[in-house]
Design an enzyme around this catalytic site. Structure first.
Site, PDB file in Angstrom:
ATOM      1  N   GLU A  28       0.817  -1.210   0.000  1.00  8.99           N
ATOM      2  CA  GLU A  28       0.000   0.000   0.000  1.00  8.99           C
ATOM      3  C   GLU A  28       0.857   1.270   0.000  1.00  8.99           C
ATOM      4  O   GLU A  28       0.583   2.228   0.710  1.00  8.99           O
ATOM      5  CB  GLU A  28      -0.966  -0.004   1.187  1.00  8.99           C
ATOM      6  CG  GLU A  28      -1.945  -1.165   1.159  1.00  8.99           C
ATOM      7  CD  GLU A  28      -2.950  -1.137   2.296  1.00  8.99           C
ATOM      8  OE1 GLU A  28      -4.133  -1.412   2.037  1.00  8.99           O
ATOM      9  OE2 GLU A  28      -2.559  -0.834   3.435  1.00  8.99           O
TER      10      GLU A  28
ATOM     11  N   GLU B 269     -12.918  -2.444  11.770  1.00  8.66           N
ATOM     12  CA  GLU B 269     -12.827  -1.642  10.550  1.00  8.66           C
ATOM     13  C   GLU B 269     -13.891  -2.014   9.523  1.00  8.66           C
ATOM     14  O   GLU B 269     -14.454  -1.154   8.858  1.00  8.66           O
ATOM     15  CB  GLU B 269     -11.432  -1.814   9.939  1.00  8.66           C
ATOM     16  CG  GLU B 269     -11.241  -1.101   8.621  1.00  8.66           C
ATOM     17  CD  GLU B 269      -9.873  -1.345   8.018  1.00  8.66           C
ATOM     18  OE1 GLU B 269      -9.665  -0.905   6.881  1.00  8.66           O
ATOM     19  OE2 GLU B 269      -9.012  -1.983   8.676  1.00  8.66           O
TER      20      GLU B 269
ATOM     21  N   GLU C  95      -2.362 -12.511  12.697  1.00  2.00           N
ATOM     22  CA  GLU C  95      -2.771 -11.126  12.897  1.00  2.00           C
ATOM     23  C   GLU C  95      -4.284 -11.035  12.767  1.00  2.00           C
ATOM     24  O   GLU C  95      -4.843 -11.232  11.694  1.00  2.00           O
ATOM     25  CB  GLU C  95      -2.111 -10.197  11.877  1.00  2.00           C
ATOM     26  CG  GLU C  95      -2.498  -8.733  12.070  1.00  2.00           C
ATOM     27  CD  GLU C  95      -1.851  -7.793  11.057  1.00  2.00           C
ATOM     28  OE1 GLU C  95      -2.407  -6.697  10.841  1.00  2.00           O
ATOM     29  OE2 GLU C  95      -0.805  -8.151  10.477  1.00  2.00           O
TER      30      GLU C  95
ATOM     31  N   TRP D 249      -9.150  -2.018  -5.301  1.00  2.00           N
ATOM     32  CA  TRP D 249      -9.743  -1.109  -4.315  1.00  2.00           C
ATOM     33  C   TRP D 249     -11.252  -0.970  -4.522  1.00  2.00           C
ATOM     34  O   TRP D 249     -11.929  -0.350  -3.708  1.00  2.00           O
ATOM     35  CB  TRP D 249      -9.085   0.273  -4.399  1.00  2.00           C
ATOM     36  CG  TRP D 249      -7.707   0.327  -3.799  1.00  2.00           C
ATOM     37  CD1 TRP D 249      -7.094  -0.641  -3.062  1.00  2.00           C
ATOM     38  CD2 TRP D 249      -6.786   1.419  -3.879  1.00  2.00           C
ATOM     39  NE1 TRP D 249      -5.836  -0.233  -2.681  1.00  2.00           N
ATOM     40  CE2 TRP D 249      -5.613   1.034  -3.164  1.00  2.00           C
ATOM     41  CE3 TRP D 249      -6.810   2.674  -4.483  1.00  2.00           C
ATOM     42  CZ2 TRP D 249      -4.505   1.862  -3.037  1.00  2.00           C
ATOM     43  CZ3 TRP D 249      -5.708   3.505  -4.353  1.00  2.00           C
ATOM     44  CH2 TRP D 249      -4.563   3.105  -3.642  1.00  2.00           C
TER      45      TRP D 249
ATOM     46  N   ASP E 223      -8.624  -8.932   3.730  1.00  3.36           N
ATOM     47  CA  ASP E 223      -8.369  -7.849   4.691  1.00  3.36           C
ATOM     48  C   ASP E 223      -9.434  -7.776   5.782  1.00  3.36           C
ATOM     49  O   ASP E 223     -10.315  -6.925   5.727  1.00  3.36           O
ATOM     50  CB  ASP E 223      -8.308  -6.506   3.950  1.00  3.36           C
ATOM     51  CG  ASP E 223      -7.764  -5.372   4.822  1.00  3.36           C
ATOM     52  OD1 ASP E 223      -7.269  -5.653   5.919  1.00  3.36           O
ATOM     53  OD2 ASP E 223      -7.830  -4.217   4.383  1.00  3.36           O
TER      54      ASP E 223
END
Length: 720
Positions: A311, A413, A407, A563, A385
């Site tokens: 990113e 989010e 993780e 995206w 994600d």
């Protein structure tokens, strides 16, 4: 009269402040409420077993342990508990590490080799007709963990008769990743500003820092990354390292190490070099000198977390090098001091036209076994994600020679921010229990990351923090459970999420069974509700872009294909879903053959992952006999109905919960209900353009048009 009015006004202000303080204490104290026990029979039993505390240690950690034990017992039992340094009398709780125990007590405790350096033993013993409860460990930090475990037993109304507990963490590094910036904003933070007041540090130590450490230690979290993975090199300058040192000094007695994010271009930005090439000798020496500077200040500094070539972040690929070159160069810098490098595998490139879900695997798996011993590769739970649901990341079954670190994202989010009640340990457990088949059946993700399969010495689990400076730390009272649950699962990745929910509710609110059962059921169902009203049947990443607030399945105009939500759902007149089978991008081939076979076949692919792996006709028959279109619409409606059920459940709990938290959750559930309907209506109206079909019976009709939903803008959405 004037005097009386003024007097009454002052009294009303005082009462308001008192109620605010009470609320603040309830909200602020998290799961460490230590409320006074009201069950007379139970309290009587505790009284009989606890007369005083004998603290045998003399370190800062041992003092914290004895103070916490005294605080908890006095509050819960409602009596004065004395702390002594000598064993006198009967029915004392003896706390201290093995080195401080007499040989007689050690003999009663038995084999200390059943625990590691962070583990603890809690045991009821009898010596010369005197009864004791001993909380001990190899090291003081283990004693502290044991104290919190013992207090949890009393908090949750468990018996403390005939105790014989030996417990130890299954992972080495149990860490929070704070995405906190130096200006105190928090990327993807929904609970206020950063805890770290850099302007006042190092001179001012906020009580919050201490209470943060207490909360983490109580669930076994032993590390904190203070800074955002989208790193700022300034944190590595002396001006800021002095402040980091102050925080490290606060956290150390609680067993918590500090870590920092390392910006790969720091040698250029703050070091005056012309390159950050990991093969350049001056660059390598700069990092070695920087590490030595940090460790001189902070001898137990944990190491660096690195986001590189992802990113737009700088990394070794900027210089024609690879991840191994970058990670190993940094590993050499911290190795003399016992430090570790956590190298993130979250990479995807705008120059790679392949399926985004395949890129991390493609970049990292060829390097299996090539990283230094003090490098651990940090892998997100899924390949995209932090979605409401993703299949487990294929890397977990494909790198047996490399330590892999899980993780998770604790902050929500993609799950409604801090206004939606979502019990994430249910998600965490689903991923950890997934079978990778790396070494045959039973090779779960949990066994991969705890090192039990490969005997990896370096193990870890990270959670992206949901903590800010809000009064209640997390923005939503129930979001505290996700911090708590992360810690418990980091300690033991095989814990059941229902057990965690039960513990948290009892410690945070009440032990009343009429409260526990319905609210626990609500928590366990809450994650599935979010999946249903946001991304059912394997849909993913259809949130509005940038801020990720609300639905945006129509977005298709961003510069990078991956995206755009349209990239992920690929809805057209023929159907919907991303074909990752052999007929598509062949992402299924990144899994072990046993898993690949299940995911690749439309008939055997779990329906919860259907549209993740397959582009499916609108008329495809689901297992319940519904067409895909009808089934999708009914799932969206089911999610809305589930939130309504959550509201009904919570509305019946008023007599078990303090008024402030009851009202707070009630209001937040109303927001969640409205937003669940927003998700349902916006997504179904958009997809209906392609299906050309009416909504099935049982699905509420939208009250707004698709154009209305497309017109909504949120320029100041939090966390962005």
């Amino acid at each position: 009269m004037h005097y009386q009015k003024k007097h009454l006004f002052i009294i009303s202000i005082m009462l308001f402040l008192f109620s605010f303080k009470t609320m603040a204490q309830k909200d602020y104290k998290l799961w460490l409420q230590y409320d006074k026990k009201t069950n007379a029979e139970l309290v009587s039993k505790y009284f009989k077993d606890v007369q005083g505390i004998v603290s045998l240690g003399n370190t800062e950690t041992s003092k914290i342990a004895s103070n916490e034990l005294q605080l908890g017992l006095q509050n819960m039992l409602g009596k004065d508990i004395q702390v002594n340094s000598k064993i006198e009398g009967d029915k004392n709780i003896i706390i201290g590490s093995k080195a401080f125990l007499s040989l007689e007590i050690q003999k009663e405790i038995g084999n200390f080799e059943v625990i590691n350096d962070e583990g603890f033993i809690i045991k009821s013993i009898s010596i010369k007709n005197k009864n004791y409860i001993v909380i001990t460990a190899k090291k003081d930090v283990g004693v502290l963990y044991g104290v919190y475990n013992f207090l949890r037993l009393i908090q949750t109304d468990k018996s403390i008769k005939n105790l014989n507990i030996a417990d130890a963490p299954k992972t080495n590094i149990r860490i929070l990743n704070h995405w906190d910036n130096l200006d105190r904003t928090v990327e993807r933070g929904y609970a206020g500003f950063s805890l770290w007041n850099w302007q006042k540090l190092p001179g001012f130590i906020d009580q919050r820092y201490i209470d943060y450490a207490r909360a983490n230690a109580s669930v076994g979290i032993n590390g904190t990354v203070l800074t955002n993975v989208n790193a700022n090199a300034l944190i590595l300058t002396p001006q800021y390292l002095e402040k980091v040192e102050a925080l490290a000094n606060v956290f150390r007695p609680y067993g918590i190490k500090v870590y920092l994010t390392a910006r790969f271009s720091a040698p250029i930005e703050i070091g005056g070099l012309k390159t950050a090439d990991p093969k350049d000798a001056d660059v390598a020496n700069w990092w070695k000198n920087k590490a030595a500077e940090i460790y001189k200040r902070i001898p137990d500094f944990g190491g660096f977390l690195v986001k590189a070539n992802s990113e737009g972040q700088p990394g070794p690929q900027n210089y024609g090098r690879d991840h191994v070159d970058g990670a190993n160069m940094l590993a050499d810098a911290v190795a003399p001091f016992g430090g570790v490098i956590m190298w993130r595998a979250f990479v995807y490139s705008e120059h790679d036209a392949n399926d985004r879900a395949k890129q991390a695997y493609a970049e990292f798996v060829p390097y299996d076994g090539k990283f230094k011993d003090n490098v651990i590769v940090q892998v997100k739970n899924g390949a995209i994600d932090f979605q409401p649901r993703e299949p487990f990341h294929p890397m977990f079954g494909a790198m047996p020679k490399t330590p892999l670190m899980m993780e998770f994202q604790i902050t929500q989010e993609y799950l409604g921010f801090s206004t939606h009640l979502v019990f994430l340990p249910k998600l965490f457990q689903e991923v950890l229990a997934s079978d990778t088949y790396q070494k045959g059946k039973g090779t779960t993700v949990a066994k991969v990351i705890d090192g039990s399969l490969t005997k990896t010495k370096l193990t870890g689990i990270a959670g992206v923090s949901n903590i800010g400076n809000d009064l209640n730390w997390t923005g939503h009272p129930f979001a505290q459970a996700n911090w708590y649950g992360f810690g418990r699962l980091a300690w033991n990745p095989e814990l059941d999420s229902e057990v965690i929910a039960d513990e948290w509710l009892r410690c945070t609110f009440s032990n009343e069974e009429n409260f526990i059962k319905p609210v626990k059921d609500m928590m366990i169902e809450s994650r599935e509700a979010v999946v249903n009203y946001m991304t059912p049947l394997g849909l993913h990443h259809i949130m509005d872009t940038g801020h990720h607030y609300g639905p945006g399945p129509w977005v298709s105009n961003l510069s990078r294909p991956e995206w755009n939500p349209t990239y992920y759902h690929k809805a057209d007149k023929n159907g919907i879903g991303f074909d990752r089978s052999k007929t598509g991008t062949n992402a299924t081939s990144q899994y072990a053959p046993e898993v690949e076979k299940i995911f690749d076949n439309l008939e055997t692919c779990p329906e919860q992952d259907l549209l993740w792996f397959h582009h499916v006709s609108w008329d495809y028959k689901l297992k319940n006999g519904q067409t895909l279109w009808n089934g999708l619409a009914l799932k969206y409606q089911e999610g809305v109905n589930q939130v309504k059920d959550m509201q009904n459940t919570w509305n019946k709990t008023e007599k078990y919960v303090d008024a402030d938290r009851f009202k707070e959750v009630q209001m937040l559930l109303e927001i969640q209900y409205k937003e669940a309907k927003w998700w349902r209506d916006a997504c179904l109206l958009y997809f209906q353009q392609y299906s050309g079909k009416d909504l099935p019976a049982g699905v509420e009709k939208p009250t707004q048009s698709l154009e209305y939903f497309k017109s909504l803008k949120f320029p100041f959405a939090p966390g962005n």
